[in-house]
Design a protein around this motif. Structure first.
Motif, PDB file in Angstrom:
ATOM      1  N   GLU A  39      25.082  52.577  -5.632  1.00  0.00           N
ATOM      2  CA  GLU A  39      24.716  51.296  -5.032  1.00  0.00           C
ATOM      3  C   GLU A  39      25.973  50.631  -4.453  1.00  0.00           C
ATOM      4  N   ARG A  41      27.038  46.898  -1.734  1.00  0.00           N
ATOM      5  CA  ARG A  41      26.533  45.659  -1.135  1.00  0.00           C
ATOM      6  C   ARG A  41      27.170  45.455   0.234  1.00  0.00           C
ATOM      7  N   HIS A  43      27.773  42.545   2.981  1.00  0.00           N
ATOM      8  CA  HIS A  43      27.791  41.091   3.200  1.00  0.00           C
ATOM      9  C   HIS A  43      27.674  40.825   4.698  1.00  0.00           C
ATOM     10  N   VAL A  48      23.399  38.775   1.681  1.00  0.00           N
ATOM     11  CA  VAL A  48      23.884  40.031   1.110  1.00  0.00           C
ATOM     12  C   VAL A  48      22.748  41.046   1.072  1.00  0.00           C
ATOM     13  N   GLN A  49      23.011  42.253   1.566  1.00  0.00           N
ATOM     14  CA  GLN A  49      22.036  43.332   1.567  1.00  0.00           C
ATOM     15  C   GLN A  49      22.469  44.406   0.571  1.00  0.00           C
ATOM     16  N   GLN A  50      21.611  44.705  -0.408  1.00  0.00           N
ATOM     17  CA  GLN A  50      21.875  45.785  -1.350  1.00  0.00           C
ATOM     18  C   GLN A  50      21.660  47.120  -0.651  1.00  0.00           C
ATOM     19  N   CYS A  69      31.789  47.586  -3.236  1.00  0.00           N
ATOM     20  CA  CYS A  69      31.337  48.719  -4.049  1.00  0.00           C
ATOM     21  C   CYS A  69      32.174  48.755  -5.322  1.00  0.00           C
TER      22      CYS A  69
END
Length: 286
Positions: A39, A41, A43, A48-50, A69
Protein backbone atom coordinates in the motif's frame (compact mmCIF):
# COMPACT_ATOMS: atom_id res chain seq x y z
CA UNK A 1 4.50 7.77 -35.39
CA UNK A 2 5.73 9.88 -32.48
CA UNK A 3 4.35 13.01 -34.13
CA UNK A 4 0.77 12.06 -33.28
CA UNK A 5 -1.08 11.27 -30.08
CA UNK A 6 0.43 9.45 -27.14
CA UNK A 7 4.16 8.84 -26.69
CA UNK A 8 5.55 6.24 -24.28
CA UNK A 9 8.35 7.66 -22.14
CA UNK A 10 8.93 4.96 -19.52
CA UNK A 11 7.55 1.63 -18.39
CA UNK A 12 8.83 -0.72 -15.73
CA UNK A 13 8.19 -2.64 -12.52
CA UNK A 14 9.48 -1.15 -9.27
CA UNK A 15 9.88 -2.56 -5.77
CA UNK A 16 10.10 -0.14 -2.84
CA UNK A 17 10.87 -0.61 0.84
CA UNK A 18 9.41 2.52 2.47
CA UNK A 19 11.52 4.62 0.09
CA UNK A 20 8.82 5.95 -2.28
CA UNK A 21 8.45 9.31 -0.58
CA UNK A 22 8.71 12.29 -2.90
CA UNK A 23 7.06 15.69 -2.56
CA UNK A 24 5.76 18.35 -4.94
CA UNK A 25 6.05 16.38 -8.18
CA UNK A 26 4.62 18.22 -11.18
CA UNK A 27 5.32 16.87 -14.67
CA UNK A 28 4.30 17.60 -18.27
CA UNK A 29 3.48 13.92 -18.77
CA UNK A 30 0.87 11.54 -17.34
CA UNK A 31 1.46 8.52 -15.13
CA UNK A 32 -0.48 5.24 -14.95
CA UNK A 33 0.21 2.84 -12.08
CA UNK A 34 -0.82 -0.79 -11.68
CA UNK A 35 -0.23 -1.67 -8.04
CA UNK A 36 1.15 -5.16 -7.52
CA UNK A 37 1.65 -5.57 -3.77
CA UNK A 38 1.60 -3.37 -0.69
CA UNK A 39 0.00 0.00 0.00
CA UNK A 40 1.03 3.62 -0.55
CA UNK A 41 -0.60 7.04 -0.55
CA UNK A 42 -0.86 9.66 -3.24
CA UNK A 43 -1.31 13.24 -2.05
CA UNK A 44 -3.26 15.35 -4.56
CA UNK A 45 -4.61 18.92 -4.43
CA UNK A 46 -8.10 17.59 -3.61
CA UNK A 47 -7.13 14.96 -1.04
CA UNK A 48 -5.26 11.72 -0.37
CA UNK A 49 -5.72 8.65 -2.58
CA UNK A 50 -4.84 5.21 -1.17
CA UNK A 51 -2.94 3.08 -3.68
CA UNK A 52 -3.91 -0.58 -3.33
CA UNK A 53 -3.14 -3.85 -5.16
CA UNK A 54 -5.04 -4.90 -8.28
CA UNK A 55 -6.05 -1.34 -9.14
CA UNK A 56 -5.06 1.09 -11.88
CA UNK A 57 -4.37 4.76 -11.11
CA UNK A 58 -3.80 7.79 -13.31
CA UNK A 59 -2.10 11.12 -12.64
CA UNK A 60 -2.75 13.62 -15.47
CA UNK A 61 -0.01 15.98 -16.69
CA UNK A 62 0.64 19.17 -14.74
CA UNK A 63 -0.89 17.73 -11.56
CA UNK A 64 0.96 18.68 -8.37
CA UNK A 65 1.27 15.58 -6.18
CA UNK A 66 3.37 13.77 -3.56
CA UNK A 67 4.05 10.12 -2.72
CA UNK A 68 4.10 8.44 0.69
CA UNK A 69 5.10 4.85 1.39
CA UNK A 70 6.07 3.36 4.75
CA UNK A 71 6.37 -0.35 3.94
CA UNK A 72 6.93 -2.86 1.14
CA UNK A 73 5.33 -1.67 -2.10
CA UNK A 74 5.60 -2.85 -5.71
CA UNK A 75 3.97 -1.54 -8.86
CA UNK A 76 4.11 -1.25 -12.62
CA UNK A 77 4.54 2.33 -13.81
CA UNK A 78 3.85 3.92 -17.20
CA UNK A 79 4.82 7.47 -18.16
CA UNK A 80 3.25 8.86 -21.32
CA UNK A 81 3.37 12.20 -23.06
CA UNK A 82 0.80 13.76 -25.37
CA UNK A 83 1.81 15.85 -28.35
CA UNK A 84 1.37 19.48 -27.29
CA UNK A 85 0.70 20.69 -30.85
CA UNK A 86 -2.68 18.97 -30.89
CA UNK A 87 -5.73 21.22 -30.56
CA UNK A 88 -7.56 18.49 -28.63
CA UNK A 89 -5.66 16.51 -25.98
CA UNK A 90 -7.23 13.57 -24.20
CA UNK A 91 -5.00 13.76 -21.15
CA UNK A 92 -5.82 17.41 -20.54
CA UNK A 93 -9.43 17.58 -21.72
CA UNK A 94 -10.99 15.02 -19.36
CA UNK A 95 -11.51 14.59 -15.63
CA UNK A 96 -10.45 11.00 -14.97
CA UNK A 97 -11.40 8.73 -12.09
CA UNK A 98 -8.29 8.36 -9.95
CA UNK A 99 -8.79 4.62 -9.40
CA UNK A 100 -10.31 1.74 -11.35
CA UNK A 101 -10.24 -1.99 -10.66
CA UNK A 102 -7.67 -3.73 -12.85
CA UNK A 103 -8.64 -6.85 -14.79
CA UNK A 104 -6.41 -9.76 -15.74
CA UNK A 105 -6.43 -8.37 -19.27
CA UNK A 106 -5.22 -4.98 -18.00
CA UNK A 107 -2.27 -6.66 -16.35
CA UNK A 108 -1.57 -8.65 -19.53
CA UNK A 109 -1.54 -5.39 -21.50
CA UNK A 110 0.91 -3.78 -19.08
CA UNK A 111 3.18 -6.82 -19.15
CA UNK A 112 3.06 -6.89 -22.96
CA UNK A 113 3.90 -3.19 -23.10
CA UNK A 114 6.92 -3.85 -20.89
CA UNK A 115 7.91 -6.87 -23.01
CA UNK A 116 8.01 -4.91 -26.28
CA UNK A 117 9.72 -1.90 -24.65
CA UNK A 118 12.40 -3.65 -22.57
CA UNK A 119 14.81 -0.74 -22.15
CA UNK A 120 12.42 1.96 -20.97
CA UNK A 121 12.70 1.33 -17.23
CA UNK A 122 13.78 4.14 -14.93
CA UNK A 123 17.35 4.07 -13.68
CA UNK A 124 16.34 6.21 -10.69
CA UNK A 125 12.96 6.42 -8.96
CA UNK A 126 13.42 9.91 -7.54
CA UNK A 127 11.51 12.28 -9.90
CA UNK A 128 14.35 14.79 -9.49
CA UNK A 129 16.57 12.30 -11.31
CA UNK A 130 14.30 11.50 -14.29
CA UNK A 131 11.72 14.29 -14.55
CA UNK A 132 13.89 16.75 -16.47
CA UNK A 133 14.29 18.17 -19.94
CA UNK A 134 17.13 15.89 -21.05
CA UNK A 135 15.22 12.75 -20.04
CA UNK A 136 12.00 13.93 -21.69
CA UNK A 137 13.70 14.78 -24.98
CA UNK A 138 15.75 11.57 -24.92
CA UNK A 139 12.68 9.39 -24.34
CA UNK A 140 10.67 11.13 -27.05
CA UNK A 141 13.59 10.54 -29.40
CA UNK A 142 13.72 6.85 -28.45
CA UNK A 143 10.02 6.49 -29.17
CA UNK A 144 10.41 8.13 -32.57
CA UNK A 145 13.00 5.49 -33.50
CA UNK A 146 10.82 2.49 -32.66
CA UNK A 147 10.10 0.06 -35.50
CA UNK A 148 6.70 0.81 -37.00
CA UNK A 149 5.05 -2.38 -35.75
CA UNK A 150 6.29 -1.79 -32.17
CA UNK A 151 5.22 1.86 -32.30
CA UNK A 152 1.70 0.92 -33.44
CA UNK A 153 1.32 -1.83 -30.81
CA UNK A 154 2.70 0.45 -28.09
CA UNK A 155 0.29 3.23 -28.97
CA UNK A 156 -2.59 0.74 -29.18
CA UNK A 157 -1.89 -0.55 -25.67
CA UNK A 158 -1.62 2.97 -24.27
CA UNK A 159 -5.01 3.84 -25.77
CA UNK A 160 -6.54 0.61 -24.45
CA UNK A 161 -5.34 1.35 -20.92
CA UNK A 162 -6.46 4.95 -21.19
CA UNK A 163 -9.87 3.80 -22.43
CA UNK A 164 -10.43 2.07 -19.10
CA UNK A 165 -10.31 5.46 -17.40
CA UNK A 166 -12.23 7.21 -20.19
CA UNK A 167 -15.16 4.86 -19.61
CA UNK A 168 -15.89 6.77 -16.38
CA UNK A 169 -14.26 10.08 -17.29
CA UNK A 170 -16.08 13.34 -17.92
CA UNK A 171 -15.07 16.13 -20.29
CA UNK A 172 -13.69 19.09 -18.41
CA UNK A 173 -15.87 21.22 -20.62
CA UNK A 174 -19.06 20.05 -22.32
CA UNK A 175 -18.90 22.43 -25.27
CA UNK A 176 -22.19 22.78 -27.11
CA UNK A 177 -21.39 25.94 -29.05
CA UNK A 178 -19.20 25.48 -32.14
CA UNK A 179 -17.87 29.02 -31.86
CA UNK A 180 -16.39 28.37 -28.41
CA UNK A 181 -15.02 25.00 -29.51
CA UNK A 182 -13.26 26.79 -32.38
CA UNK A 183 -11.88 29.46 -30.01
CA UNK A 184 -10.51 26.85 -27.58
CA UNK A 185 -8.55 25.22 -30.42
CA UNK A 186 -7.43 28.65 -31.66
CA UNK A 187 -6.13 29.61 -28.19
CA UNK A 188 -4.09 26.42 -27.90
CA UNK A 189 -2.57 26.83 -31.34
CA UNK A 190 -1.71 30.48 -30.70
CA UNK A 191 -0.83 30.38 -27.01
CA UNK A 192 2.42 32.31 -27.57
CA UNK A 193 0.55 35.33 -28.86
CA UNK A 194 -0.99 38.20 -26.93
CA UNK A 195 -4.60 37.02 -27.17
CA UNK A 196 -7.00 39.93 -26.84
CA UNK A 197 -10.63 39.36 -25.92
CA UNK A 198 -11.79 41.82 -28.57
CA UNK A 199 -10.04 39.81 -31.30
CA UNK A 200 -11.38 36.48 -30.02
CA UNK A 201 -14.90 37.90 -29.86
CA UNK A 202 -14.58 39.19 -33.41
CA UNK A 203 -13.63 35.69 -34.61
CA UNK A 204 -16.96 34.51 -33.17
CA UNK A 205 -18.88 37.44 -34.64
CA UNK A 206 -19.90 38.41 -31.11
CA UNK A 207 -19.60 41.50 -28.98
CA UNK A 208 -16.90 41.33 -26.30
CA UNK A 209 -19.44 41.12 -23.45
CA UNK A 210 -21.52 38.45 -25.21
CA UNK A 211 -18.37 36.44 -25.95
CA UNK A 212 -17.24 36.55 -22.30
CA UNK A 213 -20.66 35.41 -21.06
CA UNK A 214 -20.89 32.61 -23.61
CA UNK A 215 -17.32 31.44 -22.96
CA UNK A 216 -17.93 31.32 -19.19
CA UNK A 217 -21.19 29.43 -19.71
CA UNK A 218 -19.47 26.79 -21.87
CA UNK A 219 -16.10 26.47 -20.13
CA UNK A 220 -16.93 27.53 -16.57
CA UNK A 221 -13.94 29.87 -16.69
CA UNK A 222 -13.50 33.38 -17.96
CA UNK A 223 -11.54 33.63 -21.24
CA UNK A 224 -8.70 35.34 -19.38
CA UNK A 225 -8.50 32.58 -16.76
CA UNK A 226 -8.45 29.89 -19.44
CA UNK A 227 -5.77 31.68 -21.47
CA UNK A 228 -3.60 32.19 -18.38
CA UNK A 229 -3.94 28.51 -17.43
CA UNK A 230 -2.84 27.36 -20.88
CA UNK A 231 0.02 29.86 -20.97
CA UNK A 232 1.35 28.61 -17.63
CA UNK A 233 1.08 24.98 -18.80
CA UNK A 234 3.14 25.96 -21.83
CA UNK A 235 5.62 27.74 -19.56
CA UNK A 236 5.97 24.55 -17.51
CA UNK A 237 6.75 22.60 -20.66
CA UNK A 238 9.31 25.21 -21.75
CA UNK A 239 10.98 25.09 -18.34
CA UNK A 240 11.25 21.31 -18.80
CA UNK A 241 12.49 21.27 -22.37
CA UNK A 242 14.58 24.42 -22.86
CA UNK A 243 17.35 26.35 -21.12
CA UNK A 244 15.62 29.66 -21.78
CA UNK A 245 15.73 32.22 -19.00
CA UNK A 246 12.51 32.69 -17.05
CA UNK A 247 12.13 36.27 -18.26
CA UNK A 248 12.55 35.12 -21.88
CA UNK A 249 9.87 32.46 -21.41
CA UNK A 250 7.50 35.06 -20.00
CA UNK A 251 8.17 37.39 -22.95
CA UNK A 252 7.78 34.56 -25.47
CA UNK A 253 4.35 33.87 -24.00
CA UNK A 254 3.52 37.57 -24.37
CA UNK A 255 3.71 38.53 -20.69
CA UNK A 256 5.07 42.06 -20.50
CA UNK A 257 5.48 41.99 -16.72
CA UNK A 258 7.82 39.25 -15.42
CA UNK A 259 6.73 39.79 -11.82
CA UNK A 260 3.11 39.21 -12.82
CA UNK A 261 4.15 36.09 -14.74
CA UNK A 262 5.96 34.75 -11.65
CA UNK A 263 2.94 35.38 -9.40
CA UNK A 264 0.55 33.81 -11.88
CA UNK A 265 2.81 30.79 -12.36
CA UNK A 266 2.90 30.10 -8.61
CA UNK A 267 -0.85 30.63 -8.25
CA UNK A 268 -1.63 28.07 -10.96
CA UNK A 269 1.17 25.51 -10.50
CA UNK A 270 1.85 25.77 -6.78
CA UNK A 271 5.54 26.55 -7.37
CA UNK A 272 7.40 29.59 -8.61
CA UNK A 273 9.13 29.24 -12.01
CA UNK A 274 12.49 29.11 -10.22
CA UNK A 275 11.27 26.40 -7.83
CA UNK A 276 9.74 24.48 -10.72
CA UNK A 277 12.98 24.55 -12.69
CA UNK A 278 14.96 23.57 -9.56
CA UNK A 279 13.18 20.20 -9.70
CA UNK A 280 14.43 19.82 -13.28
CA UNK A 281 18.22 19.94 -12.90
CA UNK A 282 20.08 17.55 -15.21
CA UNK A 283 21.23 14.30 -13.63
CA UNK A 284 24.89 15.25 -14.01
CA UNK A 285 24.34 18.23 -11.68
CA UNK A 286 22.84 16.14 -8.88
Amino acid sequence: MASEGLILLNIGHAVHYADWNYKNVNSPFARIYLVDKGEARLHLPDGVQQLSPRNLYIIPPFTLHSYECDNYYSLFYIHMYENQSLAHRILEDYIFPKEIAATAFDRALVERLLEINPERELKFYDPKQYDNSSSLIRNISKYAKLPLHISIETKGILFQLLSRFLEKAAPKNEISDNRIEYILAYIRKNIHRALKLEDLAKRCNLSKDHFIRLFHKEVNLTPTSYINQKKIEQAQLMLHTTDAMIKDISFELSFNDVSYFNRLFKKISGLSPREYRATDLPEKNR
